[in-house]
Design a protein around this motif. Structure first.
Motif, PDB file in Angstrom:
ATOM      1  N   HIS A  31      31.212  48.460  51.491  1.00  0.00           N
ATOM      2  CA  HIS A  31      32.503  47.784  51.600  1.00  0.00           C
ATOM      3  C   HIS A  31      32.959  47.221  50.255  1.00  0.00           C
ATOM      4  CE1 HIS A  31      29.769  44.369  51.715  1.00  0.00           C
ATOM      5  NE2 HIS A  31      30.801  43.605  51.396  1.00  0.00           N
ATOM      6  N   ALA A  32      32.041  47.069  49.294  1.00  0.00           N
ATOM      7  CA  ALA A  32      32.371  46.409  48.041  1.00  0.00           C
ATOM      8  C   ALA A  32      32.368  47.309  46.813  1.00  0.00           C
ATOM      9  CB  ALA A  32      31.390  45.257  47.800  1.00  0.00           C
ATOM     10  N   GLU A  33      31.775  48.521  46.920  1.00  0.00           N
ATOM     11  CA  GLU A  33      31.660  49.339  45.723  1.00  0.00           C
ATOM     12  C   GLU A  33      31.494  50.821  46.047  1.00  0.00           C
ATOM     13  OE1 GLU A  33      28.370  47.226  44.176  1.00  0.00           O
ATOM     14  OE2 GLU A  33      26.898  48.309  45.354  1.00  0.00           O
ATOM     15  N   PHE A  34      31.882  51.635  45.071  1.00  0.00           N
ATOM     16  CA  PHE A  34      31.636  53.076  45.102  1.00  0.00           C
ATOM     17  C   PHE A  34      30.586  53.361  44.040  1.00  0.00           C
ATOM     18  CE2 PHE A  34      35.429  53.114  47.496  1.00  0.00           C
ATOM     19  CZ  PHE A  34      35.517  54.340  48.137  1.00  0.00           C
ATOM     20  N   VAL A  35      29.613  54.193  44.379  1.00  0.00           N
ATOM     21  CA  VAL A  35      28.559  54.575  43.440  1.00  0.00           C
ATOM     22  C   VAL A  35      28.652  56.083  43.246  1.00  0.00           C
ATOM     23  CG1 VAL A  35      26.075  54.650  43.006  1.00  0.00           C
ATOM     24  CG2 VAL A  35      27.080  52.691  44.228  1.00  0.00           C
ATOM     25  N   ILE A  36      28.799  56.499  41.999  1.00  0.00           N
ATOM     26  CA  ILE A  36      28.855  57.926  41.670  1.00  0.00           C
ATOM     27  C   ILE A  36      27.637  58.256  40.821  1.00  0.00           C
ATOM     28  CG2 ILE A  36      30.225  59.815  40.713  1.00  0.00           C
ATOM     29  CD1 ILE A  36      32.670  57.926  40.874  1.00  0.00           C
ATOM     30  N   ASP A  37      26.763  59.102  41.355  1.00  0.00           N
ATOM     31  CA  ASP A  37      25.595  59.577  40.627  1.00  0.00           C
ATOM     32  C   ASP A  37      25.904  60.970  40.086  1.00  0.00           C
ATOM     33  OD1 ASP A  37      23.953  57.360  41.047  1.00  0.00           O
ATOM     34  OD2 ASP A  37      23.250  58.126  42.967  1.00  0.00           O
ATOM     35  N   PHE A  38      25.749  61.144  38.783  1.00  0.00           N
ATOM     36  CA  PHE A  38      25.968  62.434  38.141  1.00  0.00           C
ATOM     37  C   PHE A  38      24.618  63.081  37.891  1.00  0.00           C
ATOM     38  CE2 PHE A  38      29.749  59.974  37.171  1.00  0.00           C
ATOM     39  CZ  PHE A  38      30.758  60.884  37.439  1.00  0.00           C
ATOM     40  N   THR A  45      14.800  75.217  39.791  1.00  0.00           N
ATOM     41  CA  THR A  45      13.969  74.011  39.704  1.00  0.00           C
ATOM     42  C   THR A  45      14.153  73.214  40.987  1.00  0.00           C
ATOM     43  OG1 THR A  45      15.710  72.786  38.566  1.00  0.00           O
ATOM     44  CG2 THR A  45      14.086  73.872  37.188  1.00  0.00           C
ATOM     45  N   PRO A  46      13.055  72.831  41.625  1.00  0.00           N
ATOM     46  CA  PRO A  46      13.148  72.163  42.920  1.00  0.00           C
ATOM     47  C   PRO A  46      13.553  70.697  42.844  1.00  0.00           C
ATOM     48  CG  PRO A  46      10.867  72.351  42.256  1.00  0.00           C
ATOM     49  CD  PRO A  46      11.686  73.083  41.214  1.00  0.00           C
ATOM     50  N   LYS A  47      13.554  70.126  41.640  1.00  0.00           N
ATOM     51  CA  LYS A  47      13.816  68.699  41.510  1.00  0.00           C
ATOM     52  C   LYS A  47      14.830  68.461  40.401  1.00  0.00           C
ATOM     53  CE  LYS A  47      11.163  64.426  41.099  1.00  0.00           C
ATOM     54  NZ  LYS A  47       9.819  63.868  40.929  1.00  0.00           N
ATOM     55  N   SER A  48      15.754  67.529  40.642  1.00  0.00           N
ATOM     56  CA  SER A  48      16.735  67.148  39.628  1.00  0.00           C
ATOM     57  C   SER A  48      16.739  65.639  39.510  1.00  0.00           C
ATOM     58  CB  SER A  48      18.128  67.658  40.006  1.00  0.00           C
ATOM     59  OG  SER A  48      18.148  69.063  40.019  1.00  0.00           O
ATOM     60  N   ARG A  49      17.270  65.164  38.416  1.00  0.00           N
ATOM     61  CA  ARG A  49      17.286  63.730  38.158  1.00  0.00           C
ATOM     62  C   ARG A  49      18.712  63.266  37.899  1.00  0.00           C
ATOM     63  NH1 ARG A  49      12.916  61.091  34.280  1.00  0.00           N
ATOM     64  NH2 ARG A  49      11.733  61.727  36.087  1.00  0.00           N
ATOM     65  N   VAL A  50      19.039  62.080  38.398  1.00  0.00           N
ATOM     66  CA  VAL A  50      20.341  61.487  38.122  1.00  0.00           C
ATOM     67  C   VAL A  50      20.408  61.212  36.616  1.00  0.00           C
ATOM     68  CG1 VAL A  50      21.811  59.465  38.481  1.00  0.00           C
ATOM     69  CG2 VAL A  50      20.596  60.482  40.421  1.00  0.00           C
ATOM     70  N   LYS A  51      21.464  61.711  35.976  1.00  0.00           N
ATOM     71  CA  LYS A  51      21.649  61.523  34.545  1.00  0.00           C
ATOM     72  C   LYS A  51      22.443  60.266  34.230  1.00  0.00           C
ATOM     73  CE  LYS A  51      19.693  65.146  32.791  1.00  0.00           C
ATOM     74  NZ  LYS A  51      18.677  65.012  31.756  1.00  0.00           N
ATOM     75  N   SER A  52      23.344  59.892  35.155  1.00  0.00           N
ATOM     76  CA  SER A  52      24.176  58.718  34.938  1.00  0.00           C
ATOM     77  C   SER A  52      24.658  58.201  36.285  1.00  0.00           C
ATOM     78  CB  SER A  52      25.366  59.080  34.046  1.00  0.00           C
ATOM     79  OG  SER A  52      26.139  57.945  33.776  1.00  0.00           O
ATOM     80  N   ARG A  53      24.763  56.893  36.407  1.00  0.00           N
ATOM     81  CA  ARG A  53      25.288  56.267  37.625  1.00  0.00           C
ATOM     82  C   ARG A  53      26.419  55.337  37.220  1.00  0.00           C
ATOM     83  NH1 ARG A  53      21.621  53.518  42.168  1.00  0.00           N
ATOM     84  NH2 ARG A  53      21.739  55.680  42.882  1.00  0.00           N
ATOM     85  N   ILE A  54      27.570  55.522  37.869  1.00  0.00           N
ATOM     86  CA  ILE A  54      28.729  54.672  37.628  1.00  0.00           C
ATOM     87  C   ILE A  54      29.020  53.917  38.920  1.00  0.00           C
ATOM     88  CG2 ILE A  54      31.174  54.616  36.966  1.00  0.00           C
ATOM     89  CD1 ILE A  54      29.277  55.634  34.752  1.00  0.00           C
ATOM     90  N   ILE A  55      29.193  52.610  38.822  1.00  0.00           N
ATOM     91  CA  ILE A  55      29.495  51.769  39.981  1.00  0.00           C
ATOM     92  C   ILE A  55      30.883  51.184  39.774  1.00  0.00           C
ATOM     93  CG2 ILE A  55      28.763  49.791  41.352  1.00  0.00           C
ATOM     94  CD1 ILE A  55      25.912  50.280  40.142  1.00  0.00           C
ATOM     95  N   LEU A  56      31.763  51.402  40.761  1.00  0.00           N
ATOM     96  CA  LEU A  56      33.165  50.974  40.686  1.00  0.00           C
ATOM     97  C   LEU A  56      33.541  50.136  41.897  1.00  0.00           C
ATOM     98  CD1 LEU A  56      34.605  54.512  39.911  1.00  0.00           C
ATOM     99  CD2 LEU A  56      34.348  52.690  38.247  1.00  0.00           C
ATOM    100  N   THR A  57      34.478  49.215  41.695  1.00  0.00           N
ATOM    101  CA  THR A  57      35.075  48.533  42.844  1.00  0.00           C
ATOM    102  C   THR A  57      35.950  49.549  43.566  1.00  0.00           C
ATOM    103  OG1 THR A  57      37.059  47.842  41.654  1.00  0.00           O
ATOM    104  CG2 THR A  57      35.164  46.322  41.596  1.00  0.00           C
TER     105      THR A  57
END
Length: 101
Positions: A31-38, A45-57
């Motif tokens: 209810h308070a934020e949007f989280v975008i994981d890039f 490759t069976p596994k990937s890693r989040v390179k960047s996380r942006i948190i927005l109102t």
């Protein structure tokens, strides 16, 4: 900080200026934020890693969406329509060796 001309002076470090490549964005929200994981997903490759996380109102998420929509429209005016990946037939081997069953 804002200066007398009401302009924002923004600095960027060399490390951040290099950027991170991402070919997947995962969006979640509360209810308070949007989280975008890039994420950079590499074929085979069976596994990937989040390179960047942006948190927005929610308000900033909506402003970001509008700005991105405007910029995509300007890009397409100059370069033509961007085809959705679902409209493009991608080879299943992504340029690597053919899969075998």
């Amino acid at each position: 900080m804002e200066n007398a001309n009401n302009q924002l002076n923004i600095e960027i470090s060399e490390e951040v200026a290099e950027g991170e490549y991402a070919n997947l964005a995962i969006i979640t929200h509360s209810h308070a934020e949007f989280v975008i994981d890039f994420v950079n997903v590499m074929p085979g490759t069976p596994k990937s890693r989040v390179k960047s996380r942006i948190i927005l109102t929610p308000q900033h998420a909506k402003r970001f969406m509008k700005a991105l929509t405007e910029n995509i429209s300007r890009f397409e005016d100059v370069n033509g329509e961007i085809k959705d990946l679902e409209e493009i037939q991608l080879p299943m081997n992504f340029g690597g060796p053919a899969a075998q069953a």
